[in-house]
Write a protein that holds these residues in place. Sequence first.
Motif, PDB file in Angstrom:
ATOM      1  N   ASN A  87       0.819  -1.209   0.000  1.00 59.21           N
ATOM      2  CA  ASN A  87       0.000   0.000   0.000  1.00 59.21           C
ATOM      3  C   ASN A  87       0.855   1.262   0.000  1.00 59.21           C
ATOM      4  O   ASN A  87       1.956   1.271   0.515  1.00 59.21           O
ATOM      5  N   SER A  88       0.337   2.356  -0.573  1.00 63.04           N
ATOM      6  CA  SER A  88       1.037   3.639  -0.594  1.00 63.04           C
ATOM      7  C   SER A  88       2.460   3.470  -1.113  1.00 63.04           C
ATOM      8  O   SER A  88       3.442   3.633  -0.401  1.00 63.04           O
ATOM      9  N   ASN A  89       2.562   3.111  -2.372  1.00 60.28           N
ATOM     10  CA  ASN A  89       3.871   2.859  -2.992  1.00 60.28           C
ATOM     11  C   ASN A  89       4.607   1.696  -2.322  1.00 60.28           C
ATOM     12  O   ASN A  89       5.824   1.719  -2.182  1.00 60.28           O
TER      13      ASN A  89
ATOM     14  N   ASP B 210       3.535  -0.838   3.251  1.00 56.54           N
ATOM     15  CA  ASP B 210       2.710  -1.101   4.423  1.00 56.54           C
ATOM     16  C   ASP B 210       3.220  -2.259   5.292  1.00 56.54           C
ATOM     17  O   ASP B 210       2.505  -2.750   6.164  1.00 56.54           O
TER      18      ASP B 210
ATOM     19  N   LYS C 255       5.553   0.981   7.293  1.00 60.96           N
ATOM     20  CA  LYS C 255       4.495   1.034   8.298  1.00 60.96           C
ATOM     21  C   LYS C 255       4.790   0.203   9.559  1.00 60.96           C
ATOM     22  O   LYS C 255       4.395   0.581  10.669  1.00 60.96           O
TER      23      LYS C 255
ATOM     24  N   ARG D  51       2.604  11.430   7.487  1.00 60.81           N
ATOM     25  CA  ARG D  51       2.670   9.990   7.272  1.00 60.81           C
ATOM     26  C   ARG D  51       2.827   9.217   8.579  1.00 60.81           C
ATOM     27  O   ARG D  51       2.423   8.068   8.677  1.00 60.81           O
TER      28      ARG D  51
ATOM     29  N   ASN E 209      -8.199   1.401   7.929  1.00 60.37           N
ATOM     30  CA  ASN E 209      -8.040   0.746   6.643  1.00 60.37           C
ATOM     31  C   ASN E 209      -6.576   0.737   6.233  1.00 60.37           C
ATOM     32  O   ASN E 209      -5.711   1.262   6.919  1.00 60.37           O
ATOM     33  N   TYR E 210      -6.301   0.173   5.072  1.00 64.43           N
ATOM     34  CA  TYR E 210      -4.940  -0.227   4.747  1.00 64.43           C
ATOM     35  C   TYR E 210      -3.935   0.923   4.675  1.00 64.43           C
ATOM     36  O   TYR E 210      -2.731   0.698   4.748  1.00 64.43           O
ATOM     37  N   SER E 211      -4.402   2.147   4.565  1.00 64.58           N
ATOM     38  CA  SER E 211      -3.457   3.259   4.560  1.00 64.58           C
ATOM     39  C   SER E 211      -2.774   3.417   5.912  1.00 64.58           C
ATOM     40  O   SER E 211      -1.686   3.996   5.996  1.00 64.58           O
ATOM     41  N   ASN E 212      -3.388   2.893   6.976  1.00 74.24           N
ATOM     42  CA  ASN E 212      -2.814   3.015   8.312  1.00 74.24           C
ATOM     43  C   ASN E 212      -2.469   1.679   8.954  1.00 74.24           C
ATOM     44  O   ASN E 212      -1.960   1.654  10.076  1.00 74.24           O
TER      45      ASN E 212
ATOM     46  N   GLU F 269       8.133   7.020   0.029  1.00 73.68           N
ATOM     47  CA  GLU F 269       7.266   6.603   1.116  1.00 73.68           C
ATOM     48  C   GLU F 269       7.969   5.623   2.047  1.00 73.68           C
ATOM     49  O   GLU F 269       7.379   5.172   3.036  1.00 73.68           O
TER      50      GLU F 269
END
Length: 515
Positions: A63-65, A68, A73, A95, A111-114, A305
């Motif tokens: 996720n996000s380039n 994750d 992350k 971020r 959700n998957y961004s976090n 990222e």
Amino acid sequence: MNIIKSTSKAVAALSLVAAISACGNDWLDREPGNGISQEKALVSTNNLNTARIGLYQALKGRNSNYVDYYGAKYFVYAEMRGEDMQYNSAYGSARASFWYRMEGNTPEDFNYSNATWRSPNIIIARANRIINAVNNGSISDNSSSTDSLITLCRDEAKVLRAMAIFDLTRIYGKPYTQDQGASWGAAIDTTNIEPEAKVMRSTVADCYKQVLKDLNEAIAGNLVKRANTGYVNLWTAKALRSRVYLTMGNWQKALADAEDVIQNSPYKLWTAEQYANAWSKEDANHGNEMIFEIAITSSEWTDREGIAYLYTEDTDAKGQASGYGEMVATKAFVEALNTDLNDVRRDVWKVATSSAEKKAQVFGGLRVYLNKMPAVNGDSRLSNVPVMRLSEMYLNAAEAAFQAGDKAKAARYLNALIANRTTTASSQVTTSNLSLARIYMERRKELVGEGHRYFDALRRGETITRYTSEANRGWHEILNTDMQSYNTWTYTKQLPLIPIDEINGNSEIQQNPLY
């Protein structure tokens, strides 16, 4: 989005490409293609090696380039929930703010961004197919000349599956030491998961049982013993098992594995003279301590990222962009590290060089930017990502020996590390002044920024204290009282919530307690 469906489709996307050598790392620049059905995906050594590529690629995240998991992350979660690093609110780009500010309150927020949820599950699904293809005899060109590679792929997959299950369990399940594994952990299934599958969460105890089963079998299998940048080896598996046993509070076994790695592996501690420069993958001594790292050969891999970019100062001395500088040392941690000015670990922290008239007011000229992933040719995106170092084994051995009642051995292992980090003789410990608090502080100083802090505090039931008053707030934001100091076992937000998309897509999944 159903994680089971997404992981299965991700495995099905693996294409036929030429086999790679077991010691190379050109897999980092290659993307699996499309068009191969799951039924035909793993029938030859070429197919199997391609699946191996995809397995290692999943470590960085999707996720996000693609960050994750170990791309970013995982580190953000472990460090921002602690007290040694913080979100740089004045100069960051949000971020790292989610975990620092404890912003999420509902499943929709996670959700998957976090979340670090999807990519570890993808690793589990991909590893399942590799392991089952080998065990079921699906590799048609199996012969005496290919058997070694085939079993190597299987055993590496077992180590990475164990790592993914372990990480998911540590993030989403209560610590084993809190309730002996009775709570919900990861959603694991070692069969070839189909798109329509609905997988329930296993208990933390069952997750650890599977993790140890995978590691035990891999250690007894065909893992290589030599250092092998970018790939797991026998010592990665034993070091990970030591980490697992320490997390479970099994001191004797954690100590045994740590000592095995210290005494028998090809790795050795960086000396005080080597330490600051050895973090660069271009340094001749870099590989001495690195048991496992994610090797990066292209800036496209984690790009801007990635975790290195989040640690690096946002602009350099010439005002040119070099990183986001979102995660910095807290004032309290800087002061703790500065109690010994001969400690070489201070040298991996950098002073702000840009916008001096503003940053000097915030950071007071102190070293706050972490440089454990130093730039290559001026580009921090090209740095390797450290996952496991020999230093951790010395710290594991010291803690486990102390807990097992052998203070002499604990002091010996802690002093071996300290002797390679400072010339200050008084920093050495004795059996009479050694304490768990001292071991814990050395662990924080040594492993800061490498994804350990919150997990260490969690397994020990520690209280995280960022600040208690305006006088010791440093450059922290003004936080709500519950975010300033909290006990990791009683805090309402002890565990993250499972992403709402996963809950909606999998009716069998159990959610963590809502806030």
